[in-house]
Design a protein around this motif. Structure first.
Motif, PDB file in Angstrom:
ATOM      1  N   PRO A 117    -151.021 -14.809 -13.736  1.00  0.00           N
ATOM      2  CA  PRO A 117    -152.158 -13.566 -13.733  1.00  0.00           C
ATOM      3  C   PRO A 117    -151.773 -12.630 -12.611  1.00  0.00           C
ATOM      4  O   PRO A 117    -151.173 -12.972 -11.648  1.00  0.00           O
ATOM      5  CB  PRO A 117    -153.337 -14.510 -13.295  1.00  0.00           C
ATOM      6  CG  PRO A 117    -152.774 -15.850 -12.695  1.00  0.00           C
ATOM      7  CD  PRO A 117    -151.428 -16.245 -13.278  1.00  0.00           C
ATOM      8  N   VAL A 118    -151.983 -11.461 -13.197  1.00  0.00           N
ATOM      9  CA  VAL A 118    -151.701 -10.353 -12.050  1.00  0.00           C
ATOM     10  C   VAL A 118    -152.980  -9.433 -11.969  1.00  0.00           C
ATOM     11  O   VAL A 118    -153.783  -9.318 -12.928  1.00  0.00           O
ATOM     12  CB  VAL A 118    -150.419  -9.347 -12.488  1.00  0.00           C
ATOM     13  CG1 VAL A 118    -149.013 -10.348 -12.225  1.00  0.00           C
ATOM     14  CG2 VAL A 118    -150.657  -9.072 -13.961  1.00  0.00           C
ATOM     15  N   ALA A 119    -153.293  -8.824 -10.836  1.00  0.00           N
ATOM     16  CA  ALA A 119    -154.420  -7.939 -10.641  1.00  0.00           C
ATOM     17  C   ALA A 119    -154.316  -7.008  -9.440  1.00  0.00           C
ATOM     18  O   ALA A 119    -153.493  -7.664  -8.541  1.00  0.00           O
ATOM     19  CB  ALA A 119    -155.587  -8.698 -10.560  1.00  0.00           C
ATOM     20  N   PRO A 120    -154.551  -5.816  -9.364  1.00  0.00           N
ATOM     21  CA  PRO A 120    -154.620  -5.053  -8.270  1.00  0.00           C
ATOM     22  C   PRO A 120    -155.708  -5.400  -6.929  1.00  0.00           C
ATOM     23  O   PRO A 120    -156.532  -6.250  -7.663  1.00  0.00           O
ATOM     24  CB  PRO A 120    -155.021  -3.636  -8.691  1.00  0.00           C
ATOM     25  CG  PRO A 120    -154.696  -3.667 -10.316  1.00  0.00           C
ATOM     26  CD  PRO A 120    -155.018  -5.156 -10.560  1.00  0.00           C
ATOM     27  N   VAL A 130    -151.508   0.344  -4.711  1.00  0.00           N
ATOM     28  CA  VAL A 130    -150.270   1.094  -4.785  1.00  0.00           C
ATOM     29  C   VAL A 130    -150.016   2.212  -3.857  1.00  0.00           C
ATOM     30  O   VAL A 130    -149.239   2.640  -3.252  1.00  0.00           O
ATOM     31  CB  VAL A 130    -149.782   1.467  -6.110  1.00  0.00           C
ATOM     32  CG1 VAL A 130    -148.351   2.442  -6.077  1.00  0.00           C
ATOM     33  CG2 VAL A 130    -149.585   0.167  -7.159  1.00  0.00           C
ATOM     34  N   GLU A 131    -151.194   3.145  -3.932  1.00  0.00           N
ATOM     35  CA  GLU A 131    -151.035   4.351  -3.217  1.00  0.00           C
ATOM     36  C   GLU A 131    -151.233   4.248  -1.734  1.00  0.00           C
ATOM     37  O   GLU A 131    -150.555   4.792  -0.903  1.00  0.00           O
ATOM     38  CB  GLU A 131    -152.360   5.226  -3.575  1.00  0.00           C
ATOM     39  CG  GLU A 131    -152.356   5.768  -5.131  1.00  0.00           C
ATOM     40  CD  GLU A 131    -152.646   4.695  -6.107  1.00  0.00           C
ATOM     41  OE1 GLU A 131    -152.386   5.141  -7.378  1.00  0.00           O
ATOM     42  OE2 GLU A 131    -153.129   3.604  -5.766  1.00  0.00           O
ATOM     43  N   THR A 154    -148.891  -4.821  -2.499  1.00  0.00           N
ATOM     44  CA  THR A 154    -149.926  -4.635  -3.779  1.00  0.00           C
ATOM     45  C   THR A 154    -150.466  -5.943  -4.048  1.00  0.00           C
ATOM     46  O   THR A 154    -149.669  -6.953  -4.033  1.00  0.00           O
ATOM     47  CB  THR A 154    -149.574  -3.688  -4.911  1.00  0.00           C
ATOM     48  OG1 THR A 154    -148.534  -4.420  -5.430  1.00  0.00           O
ATOM     49  CG2 THR A 154    -149.046  -2.352  -4.444  1.00  0.00           C
ATOM     50  N   GLY A 155    -151.509  -5.978  -4.736  1.00  0.00           N
ATOM     51  CA  GLY A 155    -151.986  -7.399  -5.412  1.00  0.00           C
ATOM     52  C   GLY A 155    -151.143  -7.741  -6.360  1.00  0.00           C
ATOM     53  O   GLY A 155    -150.682  -9.075  -6.294  1.00  0.00           O
ATOM     54  N   GLU A 159    -150.356  -0.090 -11.798  1.00  0.00           N
ATOM     55  CA  GLU A 159    -149.700  -1.097 -10.926  1.00  0.00           C
ATOM     56  C   GLU A 159    -149.194  -2.261 -11.931  1.00  0.00           C
ATOM     57  O   GLU A 159    -148.303  -2.757 -11.544  1.00  0.00           O
ATOM     58  CB  GLU A 159    -150.943  -1.515  -9.809  1.00  0.00           C
ATOM     59  CG  GLU A 159    -150.394  -2.521  -8.832  1.00  0.00           C
ATOM     60  CD  GLU A 159    -151.119  -3.322  -7.997  1.00  0.00           C
ATOM     61  OE1 GLU A 159    -151.281  -4.286  -7.916  1.00  0.00           O
ATOM     62  OE2 GLU A 159    -152.154  -2.225  -7.429  1.00  0.00           O
ATOM     63  N   VAL A 160    -150.243  -2.723 -12.548  1.00  0.00           N
ATOM     64  CA  VAL A 160    -149.884  -4.068 -13.271  1.00  0.00           C
ATOM     65  C   VAL A 160    -148.538  -3.909 -14.257  1.00  0.00           C
ATOM     66  O   VAL A 160    -147.498  -4.571 -14.108  1.00  0.00           O
ATOM     67  CB  VAL A 160    -150.983  -4.376 -14.137  1.00  0.00           C
ATOM     68  CG1 VAL A 160    -150.639  -5.688 -15.021  1.00  0.00           C
ATOM     69  CG2 VAL A 160    -152.130  -4.860 -13.596  1.00  0.00           C
ATOM     70  N   ILE A 161    -148.646  -2.954 -15.128  1.00  0.00           N
ATOM     71  CA  ILE A 161    -147.386  -2.547 -16.137  1.00  0.00           C
ATOM     72  C   ILE A 161    -146.218  -2.245 -15.271  1.00  0.00           C
ATOM     73  O   ILE A 161    -144.898  -2.694 -15.477  1.00  0.00           O
ATOM     74  CB  ILE A 161    -147.713  -1.613 -17.068  1.00  0.00           C
ATOM     75  CG1 ILE A 161    -148.701  -2.262 -17.996  1.00  0.00           C
ATOM     76  CG2 ILE A 161    -146.586  -1.256 -18.013  1.00  0.00           C
ATOM     77  CD1 ILE A 161    -149.313  -1.381 -19.107  1.00  0.00           C
ATOM     78  N   SER A 162    -146.207  -1.071 -14.256  1.00  0.00           N
ATOM     79  CA  SER A 162    -145.042  -0.914 -13.591  1.00  0.00           C
ATOM     80  C   SER A 162    -144.332  -1.886 -12.879  1.00  0.00           C
ATOM     81  O   SER A 162    -143.227  -2.150 -12.726  1.00  0.00           O
ATOM     82  CB  SER A 162    -145.340   0.454 -12.652  1.00  0.00           C
ATOM     83  OG  SER A 162    -146.306  -0.020 -11.551  1.00  0.00           O
TER      84      SER A 162
END
Length: 314
Positions: free
Chosen positions: A43-46, A136-137, A209-210, A245-248
């Motif tokens: 699982p991934v999330a910002p 990310v920013e 980042t998350g 964020e997620v895809i990159s």
């Protein structure tokens, strides 16, 4: 065949009842499992967008995730002391077995974490190695200088140049006091969360980042090295989410491992030209206009993903 699935949630502000990252990932993974493949879900999330739940699924722990309203113009005089008081209270009531994780996608102050450190006092040393999880920013933001908070934010507000110089000098002086290095505020991440990033770094911690933190916590580099295919995606794929964020983060992981990566989404607006530049081998919409929710929605995702899995199966 080994498949690694690391996809964002299919939730949004307009559709908060959608499936979270782990639910979408599990639904997609079952499509490959039906073909006899091994499929693992990460699982991934910002930050601020499901990160806490993902971390809890991975480690059984939760980050400190305080929320404050936007201070508006007062952010230039607001103090991060409330954050320090919250951290102090947490330390007094519980002794962490590992450095804590602080989730702050944004913050209503711009004091470089000065108030936080003052409020913590000697207890700040107990936060050694703390991780600040942010956007990310924010993770790339500087505290001082031409790319610092004052230069980038106050300028857009039309602030008086003399005041801008004074504010930036105050932050430079604080950076020198805290770290012994006046240029510490120009490091990427030092301006994260209104400058809390610099305080975290001074305590030997990390600003990240998350999605990056979650993949590291799951040892994703090792998993990717043994995978034959990586699957990522978001609810709606467009030019913004393609570089989000997620895809990159996942395409970066795949690139380092030399593994092909595809994206799957409910809807897709990405052109072939945009796709080629992103590092994705393919971007596939399961069923335009759908918003799967709950157990029946997860089952529908699996059914719709099976034809894709057959194509990306060897």
């Amino acid at each position: 065949m080994r498949v690694l699935v690391a996809t964002g949630s299919w939730q949004s502000q307009d559709s908060p009842a959608g499936l979270d990252s782990a639910q979408v990932g599990a639904a997609l993974a079952r499509a490959w499992a039906r073909l006899g493949d091994e499929a693992a879900v990460l699982p991934v999330a910002p930050a601020g967008q499901g990160f806490a739940d993902c971390l809890n699924r991975l480690t059984g722990s939760r980050p400190l995730s305080p929320r404050w309203p936007d201070a508006g113009e007062d952010r230039w005089t607001a103090s991060s002391a409330p954050l320090g008081e919250l951290l102090r209270s947490a330390l007094e009531s519980w002794a962490p077995v590992r450095p804590p994780v602080l989730e702050l996608a944004s913050a209503p102050w711009r004091d470089g974490g000065h108030g936080m450190m003052d409020a913590l006092g000697p207890m700040a040393s107990r936060l050694s190695g703390m991780t600040l999880v942010t956007s990310v920013e924010e993770a790339d933001r500087q505290l001082t200088g031409l790319r610092g908070l004052v230069s980038t934010e106050a300028r857009s507000e039309g602030m008086d140049p003399a005041r801008m110089l004074r504010l930036d000098q105050v932050l430079c002086d604080w950076a020198a006091e805290l770290t012994g290095a006046p240029q510490a505020g120009t490091a990427p991440g030092s301006g994260a969360a209104g400058g809390v990033g610099m305080a975290v770094s001074a305590l030997g911690g990390e600003v990240t980042t998350g999605s990056r933190f979650l993949l590291e916590a799951a040892a994703a580099e090792q998993s990717a090295a043994t995978a034959d295919l990586i699957v990522t995606g978001v609810r709606h794929l467009d030019a913004m989410s393609l570089t989000g964020e997620v895809i990159s983060t996942v395409t970066g992981l795949a690139g380092r491992a030399g593994v092909p990566v595809i994206a799957m989404a409910a809807t897709n607006e990405v052109s072939e030209r945009e796709l080629r530049a992103s590092g994705l081998e393919a971007a596939l919409a399961l069923e335009p206009g759908t918003e799967p929710v709950g157990r029946s929605g997860a089952a529908a995702i699996t059914d719709l993903a099976v034809p894709v899995a057959r194509t990306w199966h060897w």
